[in-house]
Each structure stands twice: as structure tokens, then as C-alpha cells.
Design a protein around this motif. Structure first.
Motif, PDB file in Angstrom:
ATOM      1  N   LYS A  52       0.740  -1.211   0.081  1.00 38.66           N
ATOM      2  CA  LYS A  52      -0.040  -0.044  -0.211  1.00 38.66           C
ATOM      3  C   LYS A  52       0.942   1.273   0.024  1.00 38.66           C
ATOM      4  O   LYS A  52       0.731   2.254  -0.773  1.00 38.66           O
ATOM      5  N   GLU A  53       1.992   1.171   0.968  1.00 42.93           N
ATOM      6  CA  GLU A  53       2.771   2.331   0.619  1.00 42.93           C
ATOM      7  C   GLU A  53       3.551   2.822  -0.241  1.00 42.93           C
ATOM      8  O   GLU A  53       3.947   3.766  -0.866  1.00 42.93           O
ATOM      9  N   ASP A  56       1.161   4.328  -2.535  1.00 39.26           N
ATOM     10  CA  ASP A  56       0.985   5.751  -2.116  1.00 39.26           C
ATOM     11  C   ASP A  56       2.113   6.660  -2.673  1.00 39.26           C
ATOM     12  O   ASP A  56       1.960   7.827  -3.051  1.00 39.26           O
ATOM     13  N   ASN A  59       1.764   7.415  -6.366  1.00 44.91           N
ATOM     14  CA  ASN A  59       0.891   8.350  -6.463  1.00 44.91           C
ATOM     15  C   ASN A  59       1.426   9.714  -6.096  1.00 44.91           C
ATOM     16  O   ASN A  59       1.053  10.658  -6.794  1.00 44.91           O
ATOM     17  N   HIS A 101      -2.305  11.832  -0.647  1.00 40.77           N
ATOM     18  CA  HIS A 101      -1.489  10.714  -0.650  1.00 40.77           C
ATOM     19  C   HIS A 101      -0.361  10.603   0.516  1.00 40.77           C
ATOM     20  O   HIS A 101       0.040   9.511   1.034  1.00 40.77           O
ATOM     21  N   ALA A 104      -1.968   9.743   3.622  1.00 35.51           N
ATOM     22  CA  ALA A 104      -2.447   8.308   3.318  1.00 35.51           C
ATOM     23  C   ALA A 104      -1.490   7.408   4.116  1.00 35.51           C
ATOM     24  O   ALA A 104      -1.448   6.490   4.665  1.00 35.51           O
TER      25      ALA A 104
END
Length: 306
Positions: A52-53, A56, A59, A101, A104
């Protein structure tokens, strides 16, 4: 050990062996389950956090590139109010996406990325404030003057880019650590599985061999005793050890041997008594025959005298 095992019945020993094997296989299954659960946890943590990171960060880089691109468009189109307004709107939207982001990355538990992400957010805010002030005060400045005025803001965005690079490095390190942990858990599972298998072999094989020997040896001994009795040998020693079924069989054979010895002894005594009686009868018959002959002779002499 064998004598101790023979203090229990064969049925109970077999039930105990089955229970031991089932227990060891349950231990093996439990070890495998725990190891697989740990591997699943590590894999889920890798997918949930590190991947996930990584997404991120991708992004963030995209949004950071858009901020720079729209900033350049604003510099190029600063003379056109409409184009400038449109570029500024896109520029602000790219900043919002960039901040979203970055925020996040701050979700979830605290890690090494969070401090760098907060620092990068501060640099983005500083860049946004500095660049917005420059554009508001630019007036009729040409592009060269505007680029020069944006030098400080661009230095801040480069610093933010450095922060993103640091985040990328930390994320890559987290992924590498997760992979290392996954391999370590896999090796631990393999070693645990191997250790349990060795334990199964160490426990099951000797006990199985001992149990088999505790059954086979008494059975062979009982066979030898039965063959000896069949051949007429009633003097063989019977080893009465244990409390299991083979011990009961040997006790029965011992009882039969002693009963046969007693019976043979009685038959021998009876035979001897019959033999002695027969000799006595034969002796009596011989004496009777002698006396009969003597009487006959006496009668003959008496007859001759008359």
C-alpha cells in the motif's frame, strides 16, 4: 523396558500406541498450522502495509510531477488570465492530491515513514505558500523574472522531492525486511516440521519395535514349549513374566505341562504296580503248579502201594 511394557495387556499397549501416534500427528498438524498462520500474517502485513505504501509513493510521485508541470504552465501562461486561472486550478488540485497521498502514509501504526511524510507535508505547504505569493505579486513580470522569483519555492519542492525519495527508500527497506521475515518464518516452519518429524521417528519407531518384540518373543517361547511337550519333553522351563495375554498363554502351558507330568507319573506308578502284581501272580502260579505236581506224584505212589 520390555518387562515394564508387558505389565500391560497387548490391547492396552496397542491403544496407547495409536493414541501416541495420533498425538504426534496432532502436534505435527499444530506446528504446520501455526507456521502457516505466521506466514499468512507476514504476507498479509506485506500486502496491507508495504505494498500500500509503495502504491502511495507512486501516487505521490505522480502528483508531485503534476504540481511541477502545472507550475510551469502557470509561468508560461501568466500573461493570459484565463489560462492562468485554469492552470492555477489544476495546480491547486495537484497539491491537494499530493497532500492526500502523503496523509495516506500517516494512516495505521507509527513507522519510520511518518516523520518523513510530515516533514514533506510541511515543505509542500511552504512551497505552496511561497509559490502562491510569487504568482500573486508577479503582475506583468516576464517568464524569466517569474522563474527567478520561484527559485526559493522550487528549492522547497526539490526538498520535498528528496523527502519522497527518502520515503521510497524506507518503503523499499520495509518490503525487504518483510521478505526477510517471510523467509525466516518459512525456514522456522521447515525446521519445526523437521524437528517434529524427528521426534515422531524417535518416539514411534523404538516403541513400535519394543512392543513388537514384547509380543513376538513370548509367542516364540510358547511355540517352543508346545513343540517340546508334543515331543514328550515335560521338563522345559517356562518363563512366566508379565501380565499380558502372552503371559496368560504361558501360564496355561505351564499348567498343562505340570498336569501332564503328574498324569505321566501316575501312569508310571500304575504300570509299576501292575508289573509287580503280574510277577506275584506268575510266582503264585508257579508255586501252585509245583504243589499240584507234588500232590499228583504222592497220589500215584499211594496208588502203587495199594
Amino acid at each position: 523396558m520390555m518387562q515394564w511394557m508387558r505389565s500391560f495387556t497387548i490391547r492396552l499397549r496397542m491403544q496407547g500406541a495409536i493414541a501416541a501416534v495420533l498425538g504426534l500427528f496432532a502436534l505435527l498438524s499444530l506446528t504446520t498450522y501455526i507456521g502457516c498462520s505466521r506466514l499468512t500474517e507476514v504476507n498479509e502485513a506485506l500486502m496491507r502495509h508495504s505494498v500500500k505504501e509503495l502504491h502511495d509513493v507512486s501516487n505521490i510521485r505522480t502528483a508531485l510531477g503534476q504540481v511541477r508541470q502545472f507550475e510551469k504552465n502557470m509561468v508560461i501562461n501568466h500573461a493570459s488570465a484565463d489560462a492562468m486561472a485554469q492552470d492555477k486550478q489544476q495546480w491547486l488540485g495537484a497539491q491537494d492530491s499530493l497532500k492526500r497521498h502523503l496523509n495516506a502514509l500517516l494512516e495505521g501504526e507509527e513507522d519510520g515513514n511518518n516523520a518523513v511524510a510530515r516533514e514533506t507535508l510541511q515543505k509542500i505547504d511552504a512551497y505552496a505558500g511561497t509559490a502562491a505569493t510569487v504568482f500573486e505579486q508577479s503582475g506583468a513580470s516576464d517568464s524569466a523574472a517569474l522563474n527567478q522569483a520561484l527559485a526559493a519555492a522550487r528549492e522547497q519542492i526539490r526538498s520535498a522531492d528528496d523527502g519522497v525519495n527518502r520515503i521510497q527508500t524506507l518503503v523499499d527497506q520495509d518490503i525487504a525486511d518483510a521478505q526477510t521475515q517471510y523467509r525466516a518464518e518459512a525456514n522456522r516452519l521447515l525446521w519445526s516440521f523437521g524437528a517434529v518429524m524427528v521426534l515422531v521417528l524417535i518416539v514411534v519407531m523404538p516403541l513400535t519395535l519394543l512392543n513388537s518384540s514384547s509380543i513376538i518373543k513370548p509367542v516364540h517361547h510358547a511355540r517352543d514349549i508346545a513343540l517340546a511337550i508334543a515331543d514328550g519333553d515335560l521338563t522345559r522351563s517356562i518363563h512366566l513374566n508379565g501380565k499380558d495375554e502372552t503371559a496368560e498363554l504361558l501360564k496355561a502351558l505351564d499348567h498343562m505341562q505340570r498336569a501332564l507330568r503328574t498324569l505321566v507319573g501316575e501312569v508310571r506308578d500304575s504300570s509299576q504296580r501292575i508289573h509287580m502284581a503280574s510277577r506275584e501272580v506268575a510266582a503264585g502260579n508257579a508255586d501252585l503248579s509245583t504243589r499240584t505236581e507234588q500232590t499228583a506224584s504222592n497220589l500215584q505212589q499211594t496208588a502203587s502201594s495199594l
